[in-house]
Motif scaffolding. Structure first.
Motif, mmCIF file in Angstrom:
data_model
loop_
_atom_site.group_PDB
_atom_site.id
_atom_site.type_symbol
_atom_site.label_atom_id
_atom_site.label_comp_id
_atom_site.label_asym_id
_atom_site.label_seq_id
_atom_site.Cartn_x
_atom_site.Cartn_y
_atom_site.Cartn_z
ATOM 1 N N PRO A 92 -25.829 23.493 25.277
ATOM 2 C CA PRO A 92 -26.676 22.471 25.914
ATOM 3 C C PRO A 92 -27.619 21.800 24.916
ATOM 4 N N ASP A 93 -28.011 20.570 25.229
ATOM 5 C CA ASP A 93 -29.072 19.913 24.466
ATOM 6 C C ASP A 93 -30.419 20.275 25.083
ATOM 7 N N ALA A 94 -31.487 19.643 24.655
ATOM 8 C CA ALA A 94 -32.835 19.996 25.124
ATOM 9 C C ALA A 94 -33.023 19.735 26.615
ATOM 10 N N ARG A 95 -32.206 18.860 27.175
ATOM 11 C CA ARG A 95 -32.312 18.553 28.611
ATOM 12 C C ARG A 95 -31.306 19.323 29.447
ATOM 13 N N GLY A 96 -30.571 20.240 28.800
ATOM 14 C CA GLY A 96 -29.617 21.058 29.530
ATOM 15 C C GLY A 96 -28.259 20.419 29.713
ATOM 16 N N ILE A 97 -28.011 19.284 29.069
ATOM 17 C CA ILE A 97 -26.714 18.618 29.156
ATOM 18 C C ILE A 97 -25.791 19.243 28.121
ATOM 19 N N SER A 98 -24.635 19.712 28.555
ATOM 20 C CA SER A 98 -23.699 20.351 27.624
ATOM 21 C C SER A 98 -22.993 19.301 26.772
ATOM 22 N N LEU A 99 -22.441 19.756 25.666
ATOM 23 C CA LEU A 99 -21.685 18.851 24.805
ATOM 24 C C LEU A 99 -20.512 18.252 25.574
ATOM 25 N N ALA A 100 -19.828 19.064 26.379
ATOM 26 C CA ALA A 100 -18.707 18.545 27.170
ATOM 27 C C ALA A 100 -19.164 17.447 28.121
ATOM 28 N N GLU A 101 -20.310 17.641 28.751
ATOM 29 C CA GLU A 101 -20.840 16.618 29.667
ATOM 30 C C GLU A 101 -21.207 15.351 28.914
ATOM 31 N N ALA A 102 -21.788 15.520 27.724
ATOM 32 C CA ALA A 102 -22.157 14.351 26.913
ATOM 33 C C ALA A 102 -20.920 13.563 26.508
ATOM 34 N N LEU A 103 -19.849 14.266 26.144
ATOM 35 C CA LEU A 103 -18.618 13.580 25.764
ATOM 36 C C LEU A 103 -18.019 12.829 26.941
ATOM 37 N N MET A 163 0.834 -1.193 0.000
ATOM 38 C CA MET A 163 0.000 0.000 0.000
ATOM 39 C C MET A 163 0.874 1.252 0.000
ATOM 40 N N PRO A 164 0.649 2.181 -0.929
ATOM 41 C CA PRO A 164 1.448 3.411 -0.952
ATOM 42 C C PRO A 164 0.973 4.452 0.050
ATOM 43 N N PHE A 165 -0.134 4.196 0.692
ATOM 44 C CA PHE A 165 -0.666 5.129 1.690
ATOM 45 C C PHE A 165 -1.499 4.347 2.691
ATOM 46 N N HIS A 166 -1.679 4.928 3.866
ATOM 47 C CA HIS A 166 -2.622 4.378 4.843
ATOM 48 C C HIS A 166 -4.038 4.637 4.337
ATOM 49 N N ILE A 167 -4.968 3.761 4.721
ATOM 50 C CA ILE A 167 -6.387 4.037 4.495
ATOM 51 C C ILE A 167 -7.076 3.993 5.853
ATOM 52 N N GLU A 168 -7.799 5.041 6.174
ATOM 53 C CA GLU A 168 -8.532 5.086 7.442
ATOM 54 C C GLU A 168 -10.023 5.209 7.165
ATOM 55 N N LEU A 169 -10.766 4.288 7.745
ATOM 56 C CA LEU A 169 -12.228 4.338 7.676
ATOM 57 C C LEU A 169 -12.729 5.089 8.898
ATOM 58 N N MET A 170 -13.484 6.157 8.661
ATOM 59 C CA MET A 170 -14.026 6.960 9.755
ATOM 60 C C MET A 170 -15.551 6.907 9.742
ATOM 61 N N ALA A 171 -16.110 6.383 10.832
ATOM 62 C CA ALA A 171 -17.557 6.416 11.041
ATOM 63 C C ALA A 171 -17.831 7.624 11.932
ATOM 64 N N PHE A 172 -18.201 8.735 11.301
ATOM 65 C CA PHE A 172 -18.325 9.989 12.030
ATOM 66 C C PHE A 172 -19.507 9.953 12.998
ATOM 67 N N SER A 173 -19.318 10.606 14.128
ATOM 68 C CA SER A 173 -20.255 10.476 15.242
ATOM 69 C C SER A 173 -21.498 11.353 15.124
ATOM 70 N N ASP A 174 -21.364 12.520 14.516
ATOM 71 C CA ASP A 174 -22.515 13.434 14.486
ATOM 72 C C ASP A 174 -22.434 14.309 13.247
ATOM 73 N N GLU A 175 -23.105 13.867 12.201
ATOM 74 C CA GLU A 175 -23.243 14.672 10.988
ATOM 75 C C GLU A 175 -24.575 15.418 10.968
ATOM 76 N N GLU A 176 -25.612 14.764 11.500
ATOM 77 C CA GLU A 176 -26.971 15.303 11.402
ATOM 78 C C GLU A 176 -27.201 16.520 12.294
ATOM 79 N N GLY A 177 -26.534 16.569 13.435
ATOM 80 C CA GLY A 177 -26.678 17.726 14.316
ATOM 81 C C GLY A 177 -27.982 17.777 15.083
ATOM 82 N N VAL A 178 -28.616 16.621 15.298
ATOM 83 C CA VAL A 178 -29.942 16.606 15.932
ATOM 84 C C VAL A 178 -29.882 17.052 17.386
ATOM 85 N N ARG A 179 -28.945 16.513 18.133
ATOM 86 C CA ARG A 179 -28.953 16.743 19.582
ATOM 87 C C ARG A 179 -28.518 18.143 19.961
ATOM 88 N N PHE A 180 -27.448 18.643 19.357
ATOM 89 C CA PHE A 180 -26.916 19.953 19.739
ATOM 90 C C PHE A 180 -27.129 21.013 18.665
#
Length: 416
Positions: A154-165, A115-132
């Motif tokens: 915060p999300d709808a329940r007041g949980i911040s993104l940092a807290e969710a992570l 292989m002339p390069f690495h290949i990385e498969l990324m399953a991204f966590s949040d594309e839709e943006g529903v929660r935040f």
């Protein structure tokens, strides 16, 4: 060796297994950071590990699997899409690209290859943006463009993104280190259902994406005077809902008049203190304008702002216009698209070129890497809906095209 049809069947089986992990029992809902999302991520990671990839879940929740090159100084080619969903979603939007990518890497990992390069498969966590209510969280971390001010959002329940992570096991102090440095990116490929009816109507399995439309989202509030529906004369009312209704139709008419260049939508309407016997005093609505032409996008938003102001003045209403999100149009990389077009033609399909009206993780990634996208035909173009479907022959065609594309890319860099 499995045929493309057999491999497509395996991709479909995995898509259904992932879809069975949901926040509810009657549909597919797997929003960022929920227990269902975490279980889905673990399942995807287990498939990556079984394929022999070097895996990890990073601090924003992206599931990442690498097929390593033995060459010193090798850069990384990324295949990606997302595994979060909207509420009551379909099963293919996002997971198709991830699990098609997994199949491609399984084939490469199973045979010795320089292989002339690495290949990385990324399953991204949040594309839709529903929660935040902010899109591309996962891919922006990978691209190094994450906005750290969002950690307090915060999300709808007041949980911040940092807290969710933190609940997910992420460390906000390490988010910056999860970026793939710009000088290490070789390119980016994403396969995705079309989410439109062109391929379905043409009976063609795949298409080349030439660009991704820019978006502007705005929140509008029309303010009038609430009153009794039985006592205020019709010609003395300040009916906020009537003003909003006129604006909704104005947006539709503008979109139809400029249909070759943009689309415009009001998808949300909130009538405050609504009742059948009350004249509406306050109505908030959304506006979504999209175009692959930055000038047309800006002109469209300005024209609709002017129409909203005119409606408010004519009806003696107050108006607030609050921009929410703005994304510039993105052109896919010409050289990558040339290789992908050759792969499409080589597989025996006409090269249909389409502009994506929907946003994709390729948008933030394109700032650091040449990006290309393959659309896959879906049932009647339906998406963000339980009826969303992609058929096995079309997935098989997408696998063949994608594999040809990767082979051409590997060959090109082996002889560069």
């Amino acid at each position: 060796m499995l045929t493309y049809t057999e491999r497509a069947a395996r991709v479909l089986q995995r898509i259904q297994e992932l879809a069975a992990i949901s926040e509810d029992d009657y549909g597919v809902t797997r929003t960022f950071g929920t227990p269902a999302f975490v279980r889905g991520s673990a399942l995807v990671r287990s498939w990556m590990e079984a394929a022999g990839l070097v895996t990890r879940i990073d601090n924003i929740g992206n599931v990442r699997g690498r097929l390593l090159s033995k060459r010193v100084g090798a850069r990384t080619f990324v295949i990606g899409s997302h595994i979060d969903t909207v509420v009551n979603a379909g099963t293919f939007d996002g997971p198709l690209g991830v699990l098609l990518g997994l199949d491609l890497l399984e084939q490469l990992a199973a045979r010795p290859l320089d292989m002339p390069f690495h290949i990385e498969l990324m399953a991204f966590s949040d594309e839709e943006g529903v929660r935040f209510h902010t899109t591309y969280l996962g891919s922006k971390v990978a691209a190094g463009s994450f906005d750290f001010s969002l950690l307090t959002k915060p999300d709808a329940r007041g949980i911040s993104l940092a807290e969710a992570l933190d609940v997910m096991g992420g460390n906000v102090q390490e988010l910056a280190s999860d970026a793939l440095p710009a000088n290490e990116w070789l390119g980016y490929f994403e396969a995705h259902i079309e989410q439109g009816p062109v391929l379905w109507e043409k009976k063609i399995p795949v298409a080349l994406v030439t660009a991704i439309a820019g978006q502007q989202r705005v929140g509008l509030t029309f303010t009038g005077m609430a009153g009794h529906a039985g006592t205020v004369p019709m010609d003395m009312r300040q009916d906020a809902l009537a003003g909003a209704a006129e604006f909704v139709l104005a947006v539709e008419q503008y979109g139809l008049a400029h249909k070759e260049r943009l689309v415009a939508t009001v998808g949300k309407l909130d009538v405050r203190n609504s009742a059948s016997n009350v004249i509406s005093g306050e109505v908030t609505c959304s506006l979504d304008v999209r175009s692959a032409d930055a000038a047309q996008l800006q002109a469209g938003c300005e024209a609709l702002h002017a129409q909203a102001l005119a409606i408010a003045r004519r009806r003696d209403l107050g108006l607030t216009w609050s921009p929410i999100q703005q994304t510039a149009p993105v052109a896919c990389d010409a050289e990558m698209n040339k290789l992908l077009a050759q792969a499409i033609a080589g597989a025996g399909h006409p090269v249909v070129e389409l502009v994506s009206g929907a946003g994709h993780d390729a948008v933030p990634i394109s700032a650091v890497a040449p990006a290309t996208m393959l659309f896959v035909r879906c049932y009647k173009g339906i998406s963000h809906n339980p009826l969303e479907n992609a058929e096995q022959p079309d997935i098989a065609a997408a696998l063949e095209v994608s594999e040809r594309f990767l082979a051409q890319l590997i060959n090109h860099h082996n002889h560069a």
